[in-house]
Enzyme design. Structure first.
Site, PDB file in Angstrom:
ATOM      1  N   SER A 144      33.032  41.154  29.496  1.00  0.00           N
ATOM      2  CA  SER A 144      32.836  39.939  30.289  1.00  0.00           C
ATOM      3  C   SER A 144      31.491  39.890  31.017  1.00  0.00           C
ATOM      4  CB  SER A 144      33.964  39.771  31.307  1.00  0.00           C
ATOM      5  OG  SER A 144      33.841  40.699  32.361  1.00  0.00           O
ATOM      6  N   LYS A 203      32.356  41.027  38.511  1.00  0.00           N
ATOM      7  CA  LYS A 203      31.814  39.705  38.171  1.00  0.00           C
ATOM      8  C   LYS A 203      30.575  39.456  39.034  1.00  0.00           C
ATOM      9  CE  LYS A 203      35.431  38.772  35.596  1.00  0.00           C
ATOM     10  NZ  LYS A 203      35.340  39.065  34.203  1.00  0.00           N
TER      11      LYS A 203
END
Length: 192
Positions: free
Chosen positions: A44, A87
């Site tokens: 990701s 993230k």
């Protein structure tokens, strides 16, 4: 050398050993309190971070200042605090975020995100229009936008869930990864 001198020497020697051991233990405690390692499991954050890399997270990074746009953070997943995610912060408390297809804007400023994976520009989530980030919350996204479970899917990250700021990749060193993570704050320079 007399008995008294030997006794004094032994005491000095023991004192130095005790001081050294104490100093080492304090240093280890300080390192343990301020740094944590984290293992990247997934794609990701490609192309910035790669599957199976190991990074160091600065847990003290936000003691004197708050998390900033562009920071890569490790946090407890809001839906399951036993799981840690990594993230990039895109919007901070009070920001208005819009995401239409592949265009991200914060407070009306379109972001030109150099860190996003250009090979997978697909956005599998519905459009977001003028969503306001609440107090003590952060909107986060993976750099691999087509392959990231992030705030687009499950909402904001509460401040209390943030563990720390990712600062360095320590294993493995690679051609496109020389350790220190790049500072991407320039992407957000024109946001209010």
């Amino acid at each position: 050398m007399g008995r008294k001198e030997r006794s004094t020497l032994v005491r000095l020697w023991l004192r130095q050993i005790l001081e050294t051991v104490t100093l080492v233990l304090l240093m280890l405690l300080l390192i343990r309190v301020t740094l944590q390692n984290f293992h990247i499991d997934g794609h990701s954050m490609e192309p910035t971070l790669h599957d199976q890399e190991y990074i160091l997270v600065n847990k003290a990074a936000y003691l004197l200042q708050g998390p900033a746009r562009g920071d890569i953070i490790v946090f407890q997943y809001p839906r399951d605090p036993q799981e840690n995610y990594i993230k990039r912060i895109i919007a901070t408390p009070g920001d208005r975020i819009s995401i239409i297809k592949n265009t991200v804007s914060v407070d009306g400023t379109v972001l030109h995100e150099s860190y996003v994976n250009k090979d997978d520009p697909y956005n599998p989530y519905p459009a977001i229009k003028q969503r306001v980030v609440g107090p003590d919350q952060y909107f986060v996204m993976g750099d691999n936008r087509g392959n990231s479970s992030d705030s687009r899917a499950w909402g904001m990250v509460p401040r209390r869930n943030i563990i720390g700021k990712a600062v360095v990749v320590y294993w493995p060193f690679d051609v496109d990864n020389l350790g220190l993570l790049p500072n991407e704050s320039g992407v957000f320079a024109h946001v209010r």
